[in-house]
Structure formats: C-alpha cells, structure tokens
Design a protein around this motif. Structure first.
Motif, PDB file in Angstrom:
ATOM      1  N   LYS A  27       0.833  -1.204   0.000  1.00 33.22           N
ATOM      2  CA  LYS A  27       0.000   0.000   0.000  1.00 33.22           C
ATOM      3  C   LYS A  27       0.870   1.256   0.000  1.00 33.22           C
ATOM      4  CE  LYS A  27      -3.577  -2.373   2.620  1.00 33.22           C
ATOM      5  NZ  LYS A  27      -4.306  -2.426   3.902  1.00 33.22           N
ATOM      6  N   PRO A  28       0.367   2.349  -0.558  1.00 32.64           N
ATOM      7  CA  PRO A  28       1.137   3.606  -0.567  1.00 32.64           C
ATOM      8  C   PRO A  28       1.544   4.068   0.835  1.00 32.64           C
ATOM      9  CG  PRO A  28      -0.744   3.775  -2.036  1.00 32.64           C
ATOM     10  CD  PRO A  28      -0.898   2.476  -1.291  1.00 32.64           C
ATOM     11  N   GLU A  29       0.727   3.753   1.847  1.00 30.42           N
ATOM     12  CA  GLU A  29       1.030   4.166   3.217  1.00 30.42           C
ATOM     13  C   GLU A  29       2.323   3.533   3.742  1.00 30.42           C
ATOM     14  OE1 GLU A  29      -2.079   2.665   2.461  1.00 30.42           O
ATOM     15  OE2 GLU A  29      -3.012   4.602   2.087  1.00 30.42           O
ATOM     16  N   PHE A  30       2.727   2.430   3.138  1.00 29.41           N
ATOM     17  CA  PHE A  30       3.972   1.768   3.539  1.00 29.41           C
ATOM     18  C   PHE A  30       5.129   2.767   3.530  1.00 29.41           C
ATOM     19  CE2 PHE A  30       7.943  -0.323   2.382  1.00 29.41           C
ATOM     20  CZ  PHE A  30       8.024  -1.357   3.309  1.00 29.41           C
ATOM     21  N   PHE A  31       5.200   3.580   2.488  1.00 33.02           N
ATOM     22  CA  PHE A  31       6.319   4.494   2.303  1.00 33.02           C
ATOM     23  C   PHE A  31       6.284   5.687   3.255  1.00 33.02           C
ATOM     24  CE2 PHE A  31       5.476   2.271  -1.647  1.00 33.02           C
ATOM     25  CZ  PHE A  31       6.698   1.675  -1.860  1.00 33.02           C
ATOM     26  N   GLU A  32       5.112   5.953   3.844  1.00 36.12           N
ATOM     27  CA  GLU A  32       4.959   7.080   4.760  1.00 36.12           C
ATOM     28  C   GLU A  32       5.051   6.659   6.226  1.00 36.12           C
ATOM     29  OE1 GLU A  32       1.131   8.501   3.633  1.00 36.12           O
ATOM     30  OE2 GLU A  32       1.804   9.128   1.644  1.00 36.12           O
ATOM     31  N   ASP A  33       5.111   5.371   6.497  1.00 39.97           N
ATOM     32  CA  ASP A  33       5.126   4.859   7.857  1.00 39.97           C
ATOM     33  C   ASP A  33       6.424   5.246   8.564  1.00 39.97           C
ATOM     34  OD1 ASP A  33       5.885   2.618   9.891  1.00 39.97           O
ATOM     35  OD2 ASP A  33       3.715   2.391   9.597  1.00 39.97           O
ATOM     36  N   ILE A 108       8.511 -17.683  11.720  1.00 39.39           N
ATOM     37  CA  ILE A 108       8.335 -16.229  11.757  1.00 39.39           C
ATOM     38  C   ILE A 108       6.854 -15.941  11.562  1.00 39.39           C
ATOM     39  CG2 ILE A 108       8.782 -14.052  10.533  1.00 39.39           C
ATOM     40  CD1 ILE A 108      11.500 -15.288   9.677  1.00 39.39           C
ATOM     41  N   GLN A 109       6.333 -15.024  12.366  1.00 40.44           N
ATOM     42  CA  GLN A 109       4.979 -14.505  12.168  1.00 40.44           C
ATOM     43  C   GLN A 109       5.125 -13.034  11.806  1.00 40.44           C
ATOM     44  OE1 GLN A 109       1.530 -15.801  12.567  1.00 40.44           O
ATOM     45  NE2 GLN A 109       1.345 -13.898  11.426  1.00 40.44           N
ATOM     46  N   ILE A 110       4.576 -12.636  10.686  1.00 38.37           N
ATOM     47  CA  ILE A 110       4.556 -11.219  10.333  1.00 38.37           C
ATOM     48  C   ILE A 110       3.390 -10.614  11.099  1.00 38.37           C
ATOM     49  CG2 ILE A 110       4.310  -9.530   8.486  1.00 38.37           C
ATOM     50  CD1 ILE A 110       5.516 -11.716   6.608  1.00 38.37           C
ATOM     51  N   LEU A 111       3.696  -9.656  11.963  1.00 41.97           N
ATOM     52  CA  LEU A 111       2.677  -9.085  12.830  1.00 41.97           C
ATOM     53  C   LEU A 111       1.795  -8.086  12.081  1.00 41.97           C
ATOM     54  CD1 LEU A 111       4.916  -8.634  15.981  1.00 41.97           C
ATOM     55  CD2 LEU A 111       3.313 -10.493  15.472  1.00 41.97           C
ATOM     56  N   ARG A 112       0.550  -7.999  12.514  1.00 47.45           N
ATOM     57  CA  ARG A 112      -0.476  -7.139  11.898  1.00 47.45           C
ATOM     58  C   ARG A 112      -0.717  -7.536  10.437  1.00 47.45           C
ATOM     59  NH1 ARG A 112       0.098  -1.066  13.464  1.00 47.45           N
ATOM     60  NH2 ARG A 112      -2.023  -1.178  12.704  1.00 47.45           N
ATOM     61  N   TRP A 113      -0.524  -8.798  10.145  1.00 45.75           N
ATOM     62  CA  TRP A 113      -0.670  -9.338   8.801  1.00 45.75           C
ATOM     63  C   TRP A 113      -2.042  -9.027   8.204  1.00 45.75           C
ATOM     64  CZ3 TRP A 113       2.176 -11.220   5.019  1.00 45.75           C
ATOM     65  CH2 TRP A 113       1.598 -12.011   4.045  1.00 45.75           C
ATOM     66  N   GLU A 114      -3.084  -9.275   8.981  1.00 47.07           N
ATOM     67  CA  GLU A 114      -4.455  -9.107   8.477  1.00 47.07           C
ATOM     68  C   GLU A 114      -4.760  -7.659   8.114  1.00 47.07           C
ATOM     69  OE1 GLU A 114      -3.814 -10.328  11.639  1.00 47.07           O
ATOM     70  OE2 GLU A 114      -3.759 -12.425  11.010  1.00 47.07           O
ATOM     71  N   LYS A 115      -4.096  -6.720   8.761  1.00 53.79           N
ATOM     72  CA  LYS A 115      -4.323  -5.304   8.460  1.00 53.79           C
ATOM     73  C   LYS A 115      -3.770  -4.930   7.084  1.00 53.79           C
ATOM     74  CE  LYS A 115      -3.450  -0.615   9.893  1.00 53.79           C
ATOM     75  NZ  LYS A 115      -2.777   0.304  10.770  1.00 53.79           N
ATOM     76  N   HIS A 116      -2.687  -5.576   6.705  1.00 55.45           N
ATOM     77  CA  HIS A 116      -1.990  -5.162   5.490  1.00 55.45           C
ATOM     78  C   HIS A 116      -2.173  -6.085   4.294  1.00 55.45           C
ATOM     79  CE1 HIS A 116      -0.115  -2.019   7.797  1.00 55.45           C
ATOM     80  NE2 HIS A 116       0.265  -2.909   8.698  1.00 55.45           N
ATOM     81  N   GLN A 117      -2.612  -7.309   4.522  1.00 57.43           N
ATOM     82  CA  GLN A 117      -2.713  -8.267   3.420  1.00 57.43           C
ATOM     83  C   GLN A 117      -4.102  -8.888   3.358  1.00 57.43           C
ATOM     84  OE1 GLN A 117      -0.222  -8.736   1.124  1.00 57.43           O
ATOM     85  NE2 GLN A 117       0.729  -7.064   2.243  1.00 57.43           N
ATOM     86  N   SER A 118      -4.528  -9.180   2.148  1.00 58.31           N
ATOM     87  CA  SER A 118      -5.793  -9.870   1.902  1.00 58.31           C
ATOM     88  C   SER A 118      -5.506 -11.064   0.995  1.00 58.31           C
ATOM     89  CB  SER A 118      -6.796  -8.933   1.226  1.00 58.31           C
ATOM     90  OG  SER A 118      -7.057  -7.814   2.034  1.00 58.31           O
ATOM     91  N   PRO A 119      -5.038 -12.167   1.578  1.00 58.77           N
ATOM     92  CA  PRO A 119      -4.699 -13.327   0.749  1.00 58.77           C
ATOM     93  C   PRO A 119      -5.891 -13.824  -0.052  1.00 58.77           C
ATOM     94  CG  PRO A 119      -3.856 -13.601   2.970  1.00 58.77           C
ATOM     95  CD  PRO A 119      -4.769 -12.407   2.986  1.00 58.77           C
TER      96      PRO A 119
END
Length: 135
Positions: A27-33, A108-119
């Motif tokens: 997402k574009p917000e990735f670059f602003e985090d 490894i668990q990527i945290l907050r996965w559900e917020k950022h990904q929609s498999p």
C-alpha cells in the motif's frame, strides 16, 4: 503445462522447490510509515520479501540462509542481522515480526498481517503453528 499447472499460473508465481512465492499488496502508506522509515533500504526490501514467502496467515519458516537466497540472491546481506532488527520493538510498540519455536522448529509470524494483506480465498491455510502471544 508444468506439473499440471497452466503456464499462466506459473507466470504469476516464483517456484522455490516445493514452496511458492505469492503476490502480495504494498500500500502507498507503507512508504509514509514512520516505523518503516527507521529501517535501512535492505531491511525494508527484506521485510517486503518476507511477505511474498509467507503463507495465508503471515507465517513462514525461520531459515535465514534460505530467505537470503530467495529474497536477495545476488546481494551480500546478513539475513540474521536483518531478521534480528525486524524482531525488535518499534518506537510505536510491537516489532515487525515475531520469531518463535514450536517443537524445536523455528518460525516467523509477520505481525499485523491481516491489516496489510488480503490473501486470495483459494490460498491454502497455514501449515505452520501459530505464534505464542507477545508479552
């Protein structure tokens, strides 16, 4: 057709032995985090590379050398150092990833996965055990 899968399907995925890299959202917000901004370029790219190799639940095997081989095959980077950095708490709280063991196997668990990904709904369910709660 390769092993029963049409070429068009193969064109969407990079096959790594019996593992399949997946297409993920950035997402574009990735670059602003602001927490992402604290990471080096290598750490940012490695982090997004983890997404491509994580399963539907954001889990993957914690195998630094293999991850380096599939994410940075042509670069001289230290995957253990990057994973250690990603597993440190961010200024806003939790780390980017959680490294954990179950029965001597490392994951490894990527945290907050559900917020950022929609498999995709057809993606297989995770075969890896869930991470224990963070303290």
């Amino acid at each position: 057709m390769l092993t029963g899968i049409p070429f068009q399907a193969w064109a969407r995925f990079a096959v790594l032995g019996d593992k399949v890299a997946r297409i993920r959202y950035l997402k574009p917000e990735f670059f602003e985090d602001e927490d992402i901004a604290t990471l080096t370029f290598q750490e940012r790219l490695f982090y997004t590379g983890l997404w491509c190799h994580a399963d539907k639940s954001g889990r993957l095997e914690d195998r630094p050398k293999r991850l380096k081989a599939v994410i940075f095959p042509y670069d001289n980077v230290d995957p253990e150092k990057i994973l250690a950095r990603l597993s440190q708490n961010k200024s806003s709280g939790r780390p980017f990833i959680q490294r954990y063991r179950v029965n001597e196997e490392k994951y490894i668990q990527i945290l907050r996965w559900e917020k950022h990904q929609s498999p995709h709904h057809t993606e297989k369910e995770s075969i890896f055990p869930p991470a224990p709660p963070l303290i």
